[in-house]
Design an enzyme around this catalytic site. Structure first.
Site, PDB file in Angstrom:
ATOM      1  N   ASP A   1       4.366 -43.799 -13.834  1.00  0.00           N
ATOM      2  CA  ASP A   1       3.933 -45.065 -13.262  1.00  0.00           C
ATOM      3  C   ASP A   1       4.528 -46.194 -14.096  1.00  0.00           C
ATOM      4  OD1 ASP A   1       1.921 -47.432 -13.428  1.00  0.00           O
ATOM      5  OD2 ASP A   1       1.345 -46.422 -11.591  1.00  0.00           O
TER       6      ASP A   1
ATOM      7  N   GLU B   1       4.336 -48.118  -7.296  1.00  0.00           N
ATOM      8  CA  GLU B   1       5.227 -47.952  -8.443  1.00  0.00           C
ATOM      9  C   GLU B   1       5.109 -46.564  -9.063  1.00  0.00           C
ATOM     10  OE1 GLU B   1       1.453 -49.963 -10.085  1.00  0.00           O
ATOM     11  OE2 GLU B   1       2.563 -49.811  -8.208  1.00  0.00           O
TER      12      GLU B   1
ATOM     13  N   ASN C   1       5.741 -58.380 -10.746  1.00  0.00           N
ATOM     14  CA  ASN C   1       5.805 -59.022  -9.426  1.00  0.00           C
ATOM     15  C   ASN C   1       5.323 -60.466  -9.484  1.00  0.00           C
ATOM     16  OD1 ASN C   1       6.958 -57.143  -7.698  1.00  0.00           O
ATOM     17  ND2 ASN C   1       5.035 -56.090  -7.319  1.00  0.00           N
TER      18      ASN C   1
ATOM     19  N   ASP D   1      11.084 -55.045  -6.555  1.00  0.00           N
ATOM     20  CA  ASP D   1      11.803 -54.030  -5.778  1.00  0.00           C
ATOM     21  C   ASP D   1      13.016 -53.512  -6.539  1.00  0.00           C
ATOM     22  OD1 ASP D   1       9.996 -54.273  -3.749  1.00  0.00           O
ATOM     23  OD2 ASP D   1      11.274 -55.491  -2.444  1.00  0.00           O
TER      24      ASP D   1
END
Length: 574
Positions: free
Chosen positions: A306, A349, A314, A323
């Site tokens: 992760d 993620e 973000n 992304d």
């Protein structure tokens, strides 16, 4: 998208013909059944767009000078660009110089960046979903169109003129007619006029039910093709029918390449290109069957990883950078793993690596090598951005299912995050790590404890959507897990998931592992100084309490962490 926003058809025509090749020095293009002049607008726009791109600095090259840009365009003139327009642009630049570009300066004024409200962010998220759906329709079908509730055209895809010989200018801003797309039963040779009430469009609008049929579709004159036709109502607020969409796939020209492309779309994650969750679990199921067939004499391990603080990435740098982080990470994993190993994006993620013929110790060494590579690599394309990941590793057991093996690896992953992130946790660490209270970051709020035979779990999730939309997502989570809302008041909710067995013991399936969830919502606003922009933080606090007789803390931890993974997927999705 521009059609749906009722943009003038002339503008749409200019943009759709922007990159049509010119036929020699003439300015016309071919459309189904006719030859039309290519307007001056798209010819000018094509040259201006290319000139601007050549002048602009790119990450992989410098920006070209005016002379270099004109020279490059002239090399491609005659077919791609209109030579007379290129030479006109050059003369204009020579006569007026830099004054030609004086109107572009305002686009680079950073101080004029507008504020974006939460309502606008929600609108952007919905618009992104809308664009994504249109892209999928464009890839999977030869043509499609969308009508509103009054049967007026909203969208006429660029594949529809090839199926009907009707250009977009003749369709937009008028109502649907039964002769626009002429469909006939696949088994009949003759064509009888279809009553309006019997058409798939009218039936979908009337009944609210989707329809599928194989039909013959008239392309032009006496030319017909075999087609699959999907007609689906668009449901709006209050379950009212807001419109209807019809999707058409040409069965007459399905090639092996098309089959391969559709298969890849079904098996791969669209962003990163690695296996999607369905394909990953399918491949893991096959490997587990081989593992069980050989009585566990061969090894099989799973690595769960992760990205640490992905939401912070973000929020700080934007979703485009987020992304790119996922794309770069997937490429690194592909380069650093072996050919027989399976890499999949499990959600958000989170990634999973399935390692055949690999025991637990070897898988841990593999995870550590990957963790170090991620930490030392430049990921995301942003200077100063440091990306790390947490890893959980589990080895298959003879009683394992796909779910139980992934849940153990997921539990190890969460314990790695609870212990401070950027580390690897293995199965043998579960007993010592399950009760660790994090102390490395204020963001870490995972706690698992036991008191008088009752287990407790707590975690926090930061969300970016309003309370109303968060509540809608939470309702979807409850419905997905067949939960029951026990109590509800402003900002708080009590939920029960699962039911115990006959004697109160936990079972092997999630539905037989009952837990009570207490969920609360909190909104805070802070700013370190009067000049600093006030930031809004929306926190969802989740507390879980075991019900029934639980075999042990590791079982409870696996159940809670699996629920938290799904809950975060619902709450943090766009």
């Amino acid at each position: 998208m521009l059609q749906a926003f009722h943009t003038d058809p002339t503008v749409i025509s200019m943009l759709t013909t922007l990159h049509h090749d010119l036929s020699g020095s003439s300015a016309h293009i071919e459309v189904p059944g006719q030859q039309i002049d290519l307007p001056l607008g798209p010819r000018i726009l094509a040259v201006a767009d290319a000139y601007d791109s050549l002048n602009t600095v790119k990450p992989y090259r410098r920006g070209m000078t005016h002379a270099e840009s004109i020279s490059t365009l002239l090399e491609k003139s005659g077919r791609r660009y209109d030579e007379s327009i290129i030479r006109t642009l050059n003369r204009w630049y020579e006569n007026e110089g830099s004054a030609l570009f004086r109107l572009t300066e305002s686009f680079y004024d950073a101080e004029r960046t507008p504020e974006i409200s939460q309502e606008h962010r929600d609108d952007i998220a919905l618009l992104s979903q809308f664009i994504g759906v249109l892209c999928q329709f464009q890839q999977l079908y030869d043509g499609f169109f969308l009508l509103d509730a009054r049967e007026n055209y909203c969208i006429w895809s660029d594949g529809m003129p090839g199926l009907t010989a009707l250009p977009v200018q003749q369709v937009l801003r008028r109502s649907w007619q039964t002769t626009d797309v002429l469909l006939a039963p696949a088994a009949e040779d003759s064509v009888a006029a279809t009553e309006r009430d019997d058409t798939m469009i009218v039936q979908a609008l009337r009944t609210g039910r989707s329809q599928f049929a194989s039909r013959r579709c008239r392309v032009s004159g006496n030319t017909w093709i075999k087609a699959d036709v999907y007609t689906m109502p668009v449901i709006g607020p209050g379950q009212k029918i807001a419109g209807v969409i019809q999707l058409i796939r040409n069965k007459s020209r399905v090639s092996p390449d098309d089959v391969g492309r559709l298969t890849k779309l079904a098996m791969c994650d669209s962003l990163t290109g690695v296996a999607n969750r369905g394909q990953l679990e399918s491949r893991l199921r096959q490997l587990l069957e081989e593992f069980h067939a050989q009585d566990g004499t061969r090894s099989l391990s799973v690595i769960f990883l992760d990205v640490d603080h992905f939401k912070r990435i973000n929020d700080t740098h934007g979703h485009q950078v987020g992304d790119q982080v996922l794309i770069d990470l997937a490429r690194l994993l592909q380069h650093e793993t072996y050919s027989l190993e399976v890499i999949g994006r499990y959600g958000g993620e989170e990634f999973v690596i399935v390692c055949p013929d690999t025991d637990l110790d070897a898988a841990v060494r593999r995870a550590e090598r990957l963790r170090t590579s991620i930490m030392k690599s430049s990921i995301g394309g942003i200077t100063g951005l440091s990306v790390t990941s947490s890893f959980g590793v589990a080895a298959a057991r003879r009683i394992d299912t796909v779910q139980s093996l992934l849940e153990r690896a997921d539990t190890c992953l969460y314990n790695a995050k609870a212990a401070g992130r950027n580390r690897t946790c293995r199965e043998s660490d579960l007993d010592s790590a399950a009760t660790v209270e994090p102390g490395h970051s204020d963001d870490d709020k995972i706690r698992i404890s036991e008191s008088n035979g009752v287990f407790h779990f707590s975690d926090r999730v930061e969300v970016s959507t309003s309370l109303e939309i968060t509540a809608m997502k939470l309702r979807a989570f409850i419905s997905e897990h067949r939960g029951v809302v026990v109590d509800q008041e402003k900002g708080k909710m009590q939920i029960r998931l699962g039911t115990p067995g006959f004697f109160g013991h936990w079972g092997k399936t999630a539905s037989r592992q009952p837990v009570d969830l207490s969920i609360s919502f909190e909104t805070t606003r802070n700013g370190r100084s009067p000049q600093e922009k006030i930031r809004t933080h929306r926190i969802v606090t989740v507390e879980m309490r075991s019900q029934g007789k639980v075999p042990g803390m590791d079982h409870f931890a696996a159940r809670c962490l699996s629920l938290m993974r799904d809950l975060k997927a619902f709450l943090q999705s766009s």
